[in-house]
Design an enzyme around this catalytic site. Structure first.
Site, PDB file in Angstrom:
ATOM      1  N   ASP A 236      -8.336   5.370  -5.670  1.00 42.94           N
ATOM      2  CA  ASP A 236      -7.147   4.800  -5.076  1.00 42.94           C
ATOM      3  C   ASP A 236      -6.410   5.943  -4.370  1.00 42.94           C
ATOM      4  O   ASP A 236      -6.604   7.116  -4.689  1.00 42.94           O
ATOM      5  CB  ASP A 236      -6.263   4.140  -6.129  1.00 42.94           C
ATOM      6  CG  ASP A 236      -5.376   3.051  -5.541  1.00 42.94           C
ATOM      7  OD1 ASP A 236      -5.141   3.062  -4.320  1.00 42.94           O
ATOM      8  OD2 ASP A 236      -4.898   2.198  -6.315  1.00 42.94           O
ATOM      9  N   TRP A 237      -5.562   5.593  -3.431  1.00 44.57           N
ATOM     10  CA  TRP A 237      -4.974   6.594  -2.550  1.00 44.57           C
ATOM     11  C   TRP A 237      -4.054   7.543  -3.318  1.00 44.57           C
ATOM     12  O   TRP A 237      -3.074   7.102  -3.916  1.00 44.57           O
ATOM     13  CB  TRP A 237      -4.252   5.899  -1.414  1.00 44.57           C
ATOM     14  CG  TRP A 237      -5.094   5.684  -0.187  1.00 44.57           C
ATOM     15  CD1 TRP A 237      -4.702   5.897   1.110  1.00 44.57           C
ATOM     16  CD2 TRP A 237      -6.457   5.238  -0.092  1.00 44.57           C
ATOM     17  NE1 TRP A 237      -5.734   5.623   1.985  1.00 44.57           N
ATOM     18  CE2 TRP A 237      -6.818   5.220   1.276  1.00 44.57           C
ATOM     19  CE3 TRP A 237      -7.434   4.875  -1.031  1.00 44.57           C
ATOM     20  CZ2 TRP A 237      -8.084   4.852   1.726  1.00 44.57           C
ATOM     21  CZ3 TRP A 237      -8.700   4.489  -0.587  1.00 44.57           C
ATOM     22  CH2 TRP A 237      -9.012   4.486   0.774  1.00 44.57           C
TER      23      TRP A 237
END
Length: 813
Positions: A236-237
């Site tokens: 995930d970012w």
């Protein structure tokens, strides 16, 4: 589980991957595993590798530009898709999204989201499918198959136990092993087995003490080992935090770039002896395999050489919406509407529709059909009136009505270096997505400038969403010139935080005024991603709520039927925060009660992505849940209200008041969130607690009636015969539940084991066939760390919901 046998094409692709891997040096390999910007991986021309492009989903494909001037088809919310109980429809949705991805040059869709509705307070539940792992897995499988049949990769997310938003970057979720296996891992396992996804995305949170981007056991031993997943694992970012922990924990790609724990940091770790190069090679191999599958590695034939036949996005969006609408109450057949009656349409959300949820699921459709639009087109002239009634928006929102704006970029000397149209008040430029001529080095200020034409006279409020120095000017007066600072330490605060009111201006309807919001761009050097994000916010004149409700009551009293649209807002349901309660915002409950008192034929349309409390539900004639219905929602609503189509949905999650909800804890204590309820969430928990919800899991009415005539169980095959006893054709979702009848470990009273849809005309019968999965009779043995079949007696029940079981039969396992 055993993976699918490789085909000759698979083997040929693997040969190309191995050859390419063998020519790369350490620095190139390390660079490939790190995002080069917000959405892409670097190209490696020396091996014929193009830059791989990723984009958010799951209801549309935004592409690399987060802007309304790059529109996308917007499908209904994932809760809506799950409410169709139709994996084939999910597959068709996936095919459309693959088409959209190809149109936008996207190779990998960052979807679907298959976390569970553990608690109704989860703020992002509209982006997930269901409280039930089986239903989630079936719908997710259809979705992944559809996207990948179009030659576009998926990343099934967020692996794993990312079931709430509070402190999501740091929370340590303490999940018992049995609950982890039977609930939270189960949808991922089903999708890996049945759809063979090309990617997964690991979550921010920790599980039992280890952050998911470093979770060797769950990623390397379970996902890749037990399940034989051969795809790419993307963070995930900003979730990847440690170079050595991430690569040894099975993380292949650290996003976004250019500052990540991979790239030069990973090469240095190998040279220092802290990471073995074999671990890097394994990650690179998986990235190259993904590139080969989507067709951007020279010499490798893509899995899908030619795209599927074109799909009409607007038509499919409308079909999914009407198939997802759940009619939970319909007294005295209030719906469909009488053919020659009059209708008073009431509610701010009927005019300004909320069609999708907030956060990274946001896309910008080219058009939105509101309920007012849809009913105006469907009903005869003069049959429809409209009143606002009550506005759910109690806070400012990003300005999107009456604006003509342009973003003008200047350097430090004040010279214009570029500009771009801005259809709304939102600026979100990520990575290299900047106007022509603009770079992060020469960009100093962005001026969002143009005109605003109000549609109502009175005091208008303007505000700012974002962090840093701003100057706000309206009609020649500067109302704010200062620095706006964040409330919390979250890299997404500029996108997910609430707008701050800064001006109130008296305006006249139809008379345009100049507006300008200037932002001085200050990007910290250590920022993991380069993002320019802020917004001009607005709210119109706030009339006296009692006066608005009184107007709505008069309109309702004069009409044959009153249709009230109530809704949540993006400050209630969005990424980045959980809900504090389940109440509708503003005076909407008061509005419904007042209208229902004036007109016994009151139909309430609930425009919410996940459960809300409906304290007036027994006071109205009908209640129709429409979720976030996508861009064609208003047309679909007209289809259903007029009876042109049945409402086709069934509840994918239980609806009930918060006071009765068995699982409500979403706020960590000292950084930890215990999943102390174990395997009892959703309908399992309601059953265990002996509580009756407002509307049970699986519930949903149509416009005809069904009799359940017979149930036969032969081995693991269940056959249910039903008859349409009504006066019009219809579709029925036959649900099969399994209940343990004998001794054994503590288990839910019943579990969804399968379902099937049938269609029949008036008086006709149809047979639904459901195969019982082995997992319906298994539990995870924490001592032996294995699945164990619990032998003994079970009851097989078929019916319309978990609470409306019509036929039963015993079975011995």
């Amino acid at each position: 589980m055993a993976g699918a046998q490789p085909t000759p094409a698979d083997k040929a692709r693997e040969a190309v991957v191995e050859a390419a891997l063998g020519t790369l040096d350490l620095d190139a390999k390390a660079r490939l595993l790190a995002g080069q910007d917000m959405w892409t991986l670097p190209a490696l021309p020396e091996i014929g590798l193009e830059s791989l492009v990723m984009s958010d989903g799951p209801i549309g494909v935004r592409g690399v530009r987060w802007s309304a001037d790059d529109p996308s088809v917007a499908l209904p919310s994932p809760t809506a898709l799950a409410a169709t109980w139709d994996p084939e429809l999910a597959r068709r949705a996936g095919v459309l999204l693959a088409q959209e991805a190809r149109r936008k040059g996207v190779h990998v869709l960052l979807a679907p989201t298959v976390n569970l509705h553990r608690s109704p307070l989860g703020g992002r539940h509209f982006e997930c499918y269901s409280e039930d792992p089986y239903l989630t897995g079936v719908i997710g499988t259809g979705y992944v198959r559809g996207v990948q049949s179009g030659g576009v990769g998926t990343t099934v997310k967020h692996f794993v136990a990312n079931d709430a938003e509070t402190d999501r970057l740091t929370v340590n979720n303490l999940v018992p092993e049995r609950a982890l296996r039977e609930l939270y891992l189960a949808p991922f396992e089903a999708i890996v087995e049945n759809a063979r996804p090309w990617g997964v995305m690991t979550a921010y949170n920790s599980v039992n003490g280890t952050t998911m981007t470093e979770h060797h056991h769950l990623v390397n031993e379970v996902l890749r080992g037990e399940w034989d997943f051969d795809g790419c694992n993307v963070s995930d970012w900003t979730a990847a935090r440690d170079t050595v922990g991430a690569v040894n924990g099975g993380l292949d790609v650290a996003m976004p770039g250019p500052r990540t724990v991979y790239g030069p940091a990973l090469a240095r770790a190998v040279r220092d002896g802290r990471v073995g190069e074999a671990a890097v090679d394994a990650a690179v191999r998986r990235v190259l395999r993904l590139a080969a599958r989507v067709g951007i590695l020279a010499g490798a034939e893509p899995v899908v050489p030619a795209p599927p036949a074109p799909v009409d996005g607007e038509a499919l969006a409308r079909e999914i919406a009407r198939r997802s609408f759940v009619l939970v109450r319909n007294e005295n057949r209030a719906l469909p509407l009488p053919p020659h009656g009059t209708v008073a349409l009431i509610g701010a959300a009927a005019r300004d529709a909320r069609v999708l949820g907030g956060g990274s699921a946001t896309v910008f459709p080219a058009r939105i059909v509101s309920p007012l639009d849809g009913l105006t087109a469907a009903l005869p002239e003069g049959a429809l009136t409209y009143a606002v009634g009550a506005d759910p928006a109690t806070e400012l929102a990003v300005a999107d009505q009456g604006l003509t704006l342009r973003a003008v970029c200047r350097d430090a000397a004040g010279e214009v270096v570029g500009s771009r149209s801005a259809p709304g008040g939102l600026i979100q430029w990520m990575g290299s997505d900047l106007p022509d001529g603009v770079t992060h080095d020469n960009l100093h200020t962005v001026e969002l400038t143009g005109t605003f034409t109000p549609r109502e006279s009175g005091p208008h409020r303007f505000g700012i969403k974002g962090m840093g120095p701003f100057t706000l000017t309206v009609d020649g007066t500067t109302y704010y010139d200062d620095v706006q600072r964040p409330d919390k330490d979250d890299p997404f605060e500029a996108f997910l935080g609430a707008p701050v009111p800064r001006a109130e201006v008296e305006l006249t309807a139809g008379e345009p005024v100049d507006v300008a919001l200037t932002h001085v761009v200050r990007l910290p050097e250590d920022l993991p991603m380069k993002v320019v994000g802020f917004a001009l916010a607005h709210s119109g004149p706030q009339r006296d709520p009692d006066e608005l409700i009184a107007e709505a009551v008069e309109a309702a009293r004069a009409a044959g039927t009153a249709v009230v649209v109530v809704a949540t807002t993006d400050r209630v349901e969005s990424e980045g925060f959980d809900r504090r309660d389940l109440t509708l915002p503003g005076r909407q409950d008061d509005l419904v009660r007042a209208v229902a008192a004036a007109n016994p034929n009151t139909v309430v349309v609930v425009n919410a992505g996940s459960p809300v409390e409906l304290p007036w539900r027994d006071e109205v004639a009908a209640v129709l849940l429409t979720w976030f219905p996508g861009q064609e929602g208003g047309g679909a609503l007209a289809d259903v209200l007029t009876g042109a189509h049945e409402p086709g949905g069934r509840l994918p999650t239980t609806w009930g008041p918060l006071a009765d909800a068995p699982v409500t804890q979403v706020v960590p204590v000292d950084g930890e969130l215990p999943y102390s309820e174990g395997v009892f969430i959703g309908y399992r928990a309601w059953d265990q607690a002996g509580r009756t919800p407002s509307y049970p899991f699986g519930h949903g009415l149509g416009y005809t009636d069904w009799a359940y005539e017979s149930l036969k169980v032969e081995g693991t095959t269940v056959r249910v015969r039903v008859r349409n006893t009504g006066e019009r054709a219809g579709r029925e979702v036959v649900q099969v539940y399994v209940s343990p009848a004998g001794p054994g470990p503590e288990r839910p009273a019943r579990l969804l084991a399968g379902f099937a849809s049938v269609e029949a005309g008036p008086g006709e019968s149809a047979e639904a066939t459901v195969e019982l999965p082995r997992r319906a009779f298994e539990v995870w043995d924490e001592t032996g760390e294995a699945w164990v079949c619990v032998k003994g007696s079970y009851e097989i029940a078929a019916g319309r919901s978990i609470a409306d079981r019509r036929l039963t039969a015993p079975i011995n396992v």
